[in-house]
Write a protein that holds these residues in place. Structure first.
Motif, PDB file in Angstrom:
ATOM      1  N   MET A   1       9.901   6.211  59.698  1.00 19.52           N
ATOM      2  CA  MET A   1      10.351   6.448  61.075  1.00 19.52           C
ATOM      3  C   MET A   1      11.883   6.496  61.122  1.00 19.52           C
ATOM      4  O   MET A   1      12.528   5.563  60.639  1.00 19.52           O
ATOM      5  CB  MET A   1       9.834   5.324  61.973  1.00 19.52           C
ATOM      6  N   VAL A   5      14.039   7.928  66.346  1.00 16.91           N
ATOM      7  CA  VAL A   5      12.687   7.740  66.895  1.00 16.91           C
ATOM      8  C   VAL A   5      12.488   6.272  67.278  1.00 16.91           C
ATOM      9  O   VAL A   5      11.987   5.953  68.356  1.00 16.91           O
ATOM     10  CB  VAL A   5      11.614   8.193  65.872  1.00 16.91           C
ATOM     11  N   ASN A   8      14.443   5.511  70.410  1.00 17.20           N
ATOM     12  CA  ASN A   8      13.765   6.052  71.600  1.00 17.20           C
ATOM     13  C   ASN A   8      12.530   5.224  71.952  1.00 17.20           C
ATOM     14  O   ASN A   8      12.212   5.016  73.125  1.00 17.20           O
ATOM     15  CB  ASN A   8      13.331   7.502  71.351  1.00 17.20           C
ATOM     16  N   PHE A   9      11.828   4.754  70.927  1.00 16.21           N
ATOM     17  CA  PHE A   9      10.620   3.959  71.163  1.00 16.21           C
ATOM     18  C   PHE A   9      10.978   2.636  71.858  1.00 16.21           C
ATOM     19  O   PHE A   9      10.315   2.226  72.826  1.00 16.21           O
ATOM     20  CB  PHE A   9       9.900   3.698  69.836  1.00 16.21           C
ATOM     21  N   VAL A  11      13.583   2.092  73.704  1.00 21.53           N
ATOM     22  CA  VAL A  11      13.961   2.411  75.092  1.00 21.53           C
ATOM     23  C   VAL A  11      12.704   2.667  75.926  1.00 21.53           C
ATOM     24  O   VAL A  11      12.600   2.231  77.079  1.00 21.53           O
ATOM     25  CB  VAL A  11      14.898   3.646  75.132  1.00 21.53           C
ATOM     26  N   SER A  12      11.711   3.339  75.327  1.00 19.14           N
ATOM     27  CA  SER A  12      10.488   3.642  76.087  1.00 19.14           C
ATOM     28  C   SER A  12       9.753   2.355  76.465  1.00 19.14           C
ATOM     29  O   SER A  12       9.140   2.267  77.530  1.00 19.14           O
ATOM     30  CB  SER A  12       9.572   4.578  75.297  1.00 19.14           C
ATOM     31  N   LEU A  13       9.818   1.347  75.584  1.00 22.12           N
ATOM     32  CA  LEU A  13       9.181   0.062  75.925  1.00 22.12           C
ATOM     33  C   LEU A  13       9.917  -0.604  77.092  1.00 22.12           C
ATOM     34  O   LEU A  13       9.292  -1.202  77.977  1.00 22.12           O
ATOM     35  CB  LEU A  13       9.162  -0.865  74.708  1.00 22.12           C
ATOM     36  N   LYS A  14      11.256  -0.463  77.075  1.00 24.54           N
ATOM     37  CA  LYS A  14      12.021  -1.025  78.199  1.00 24.54           C
ATOM     38  C   LYS A  14      11.657  -0.293  79.492  1.00 24.54           C
ATOM     39  O   LYS A  14      11.514  -0.905  80.553  1.00 24.54           O
ATOM     40  CB  LYS A  14      13.532  -0.886  77.935  1.00 24.54           C
ATOM     41  N   ILE A  15      11.518   1.039  79.383  1.00 28.56           N
ATOM     42  CA  ILE A  15      11.143   1.826  80.571  1.00 28.56           C
ATOM     43  C   ILE A  15       9.760   1.404  81.054  1.00 28.56           C
ATOM     44  O   ILE A  15       9.512   1.300  82.260  1.00 28.56           O
ATOM     45  CB  ILE A  15      11.186   3.342  80.235  1.00 28.56           C
ATOM     46  N   MET A  16       8.871   1.113  80.093  1.00 27.46           N
ATOM     47  CA  MET A  16       7.525   0.661  80.476  1.00 27.46           C
ATOM     48  C   MET A  16       7.609  -0.632  81.287  1.00 27.46           C
ATOM     49  O   MET A  16       7.012  -0.755  82.359  1.00 27.46           O
ATOM     50  CB  MET A  16       6.668   0.442  79.221  1.00 27.46           C
ATOM     51  N   GLN A  18      10.246  -2.007  82.870  1.00 25.87           N
ATOM     52  CA  GLN A  18      10.949  -1.870  84.152  1.00 25.87           C
ATOM     53  C   GLN A  18      10.166  -0.984  85.118  1.00 25.87           C
ATOM     54  O   GLN A  18      10.168  -1.213  86.325  1.00 25.87           O
ATOM     55  CB  GLN A  18      12.340  -1.268  83.911  1.00 25.87           C
ATOM     56  N   GLY A  19       9.506   0.035  84.579  1.00 29.93           N
ATOM     57  CA  GLY A  19       8.738   0.945  85.435  1.00 29.93           C
ATOM     58  C   GLY A  19       7.568   0.245  86.097  1.00 29.93           C
ATOM     59  O   GLY A  19       7.381   0.344  87.314  1.00 29.93           O
ATOM     60  N   MET A  20       6.778  -0.492  85.311  1.00 29.64           N
ATOM     61  CA  MET A  20       5.622  -1.194  85.894  1.00 29.64           C
ATOM     62  C   MET A  20       6.092  -2.267  86.878  1.00 29.64           C
ATOM     63  O   MET A  20       5.498  -2.456  87.940  1.00 29.64           O
ATOM     64  CB  MET A  20       4.747  -1.820  84.790  1.00 29.64           C
ATOM     65  N   GLY A  22       8.838  -2.146  88.607  1.00 28.01           N
ATOM     66  CA  GLY A  22       9.314  -1.437  89.800  1.00 28.01           C
ATOM     67  C   GLY A  22       8.164  -0.982  90.683  1.00 28.01           C
ATOM     68  O   GLY A  22       8.207  -1.150  91.908  1.00 28.01           O
TER      69      GLY A  22
END
Lengths: 41, 383
Positions: A1, A5, A8-9, A11-16, A18-20, A22
């Motif tokens: 990996m 990548v 980005n992964f 960051v995507s977990l952080k977005i997950m 914070q998104g949920m 929010g």
């Protein structure tokens, strides 16, 4: 990996998280307001 | 006579694939009845934009210059430049939704939030598969189970895969009756699926129905401003419905406006289904990630309901049928129908439809909020 990548992964977990958080925050607020509206006479 | 053969000789292998994709979408629409209002125009549009030297795309002609193409113009003005079509469609959607079943049992809102989990799961999966953050977020939003939101978010994030994302979003919405029962059975037992639920709706006043769209717009607009175009237009349509003084506008929004935009949206989005942009290995990956998004939306909603069931008996409240959680996606009314059908199949006479409808319309609000949050969060991390 590749490092990009992986980065980005992470960051995507952080977005997950914070998104949920929010969505639940906004939805909970709407729920409480609707419940309060129901109690108004 | 040779000039008559120019078009035929110019057809490429990728364009042939797109004719098959177009024919496949038309077949799904006509033969299977899957989202025909969108899949049929998209299928026909896929053929139109992939004809060599197609006049629906801008073409540079010798001695004449650039001849404008209608589908390219529609895409550039109504989607790329303004996102007008998907946003305006929300007026029609809002005018069609009755939030009554949700307002009469507000706790159902929570399932709408939980069932957005698939969006974020899919974003992570897409990043692991090598997509950059903007494309991963655009692909993940397929899990919103909401075609216009998927198109809007992927367009705002300048994704390279708008066509594949739109096809996946609409196809999987049509496949909810197949995808959801599979996902629900993965995480529930038969006895859980048989849990009965009493329906004791609270009376909802007209004042509540009128205030609801205004309050939601304020809350969402202040907390997640990137969602406000979507939520605002959805709620405006709903206000037109509930105010009771705009009957003729309501009829226009529900029928003519929604139909006209739907008709044009499918054709317009087909601009992003040109062979060079669509026929690539990434498209297959996007379809697979989109499927995972729908599965994990369902699983997220069901597991949330199961988690509530650990607490509710201690509070002296009856358990919830965990399938209600699966209905928290935006695909309305398919998802609530699927859940009711499964409940009735497990236990004859078990009616949980109105609870499922409540969760389902909550999913419609939550999905547009999720769309806005994804835009805000991705932009924050890309600074």
């Amino acid at each position: 990996m590749s490092p990009e990548v992986w980065s980005n992964f992470i960051v995507s977990l952080k977005i997950m998280g914070q998104g949920m958080e929010g969505i639940f925050a906004v939805i909970l607020l709407i729920t409480l307001v609707v419940m309060a509206l129901g109690k108004l006479k | 006579m040779e000039f008559l053969l120019n078009g035929i000789m110019a057809v490429t292998g990728k364009e042939l694939v797109m004719y098959l994709v177009g024919a496949g979408l038309i077949w799904l629409a006509v033969k299977k009845g899957y989202e025909p209002a969108l899949l049929l125009p998209m299928g026909f549009g896929a053929i139109l934009v992939n004809l060599p030297f197609s006049g629906v795309l801008n073409q540079t002609m010798e001695g004449i210059g650039v001849a404008p193409g209608i589908i390219q113009w529609l895409f550039e003005t109504t989607i790329a430049a303004s996102e007008a079509l998907p946003i305006l469609l929300f007026i029609g959607i809002g005018a069609m939704i009755d939030f009554g079943p949700l307002l009469s049992q507000p706790v159902m809102f929570l399932f709408g939030a939980a069932a957005q989990f698939g969006i974020f799961f899919a974003i992570s999966l897409a990043t692991l598969l090598g997509f950059d953050l903007k494309d991963a977020a655009s692909i993940g939003i397929i899990g919103a189970a909401d075609g216009p939101t998927s198109i809007l978010v992927s367009q705002i994030l300048h994704s390279n895969f708008v066509g594949a994302i739109a096809v996946a979003a609409y196809s999987y919405m049509a496949l909810v009756p197949i995808i959801q029962p599979f996902a629900i059975r993965l995480v529930t037992t038969r006895s859980e699926r048989r849990i009965p639920m009493k329906y004791n709706p609270r009376n909802v006043t007209k004042r509540t129905k009128i205030l609801f769209p205004i309050i939601v717009t304020f809350i969402v607009g202040l907390i997640a401003p990137a969602s406000v175009a979507l939520v605002g237009f959805l709620m405006f349509g709903n206000l037109v419905r509930e105010c009771g003084v705009l009957d003729s506008l309501l009829k226009t929004a529900q029928d003519e406006l929604a139909n006209l935009i739907t008709l044009l949206l499918g054709l317009t989005i087909s601009f992003s289904m040109r062979a060079e942009a669509f026929v690539r290995a990434d498209t297959l990956l996007i379809l697979l990630i989109g499927l995972a998004a729908f599965v994990f939306d369902t699983i997220g909603g069901v597991l949330f309901a199961k988690a509530l069931n650990l607490v509710l008996p201690r509070l002296g409240r009856p358990k919830i049928n965990p399938m209600i959680g699966a209905a928290g996606i935006s695909a309305f009314p398919m998802s609530s129908r699927v859940v009711q059908k499964m409940a009735a199949a497990e236990e004859r006479g078990n009616i949980i439809l109105m609870h499922a409808v409540g969760a389902n319309v909550a999913g419609q609000i939550a999905s547009v909020i999720a769309g806005g949050l994804v835009i805000s969060l991705v932009s924050q991390y890309l600074r």
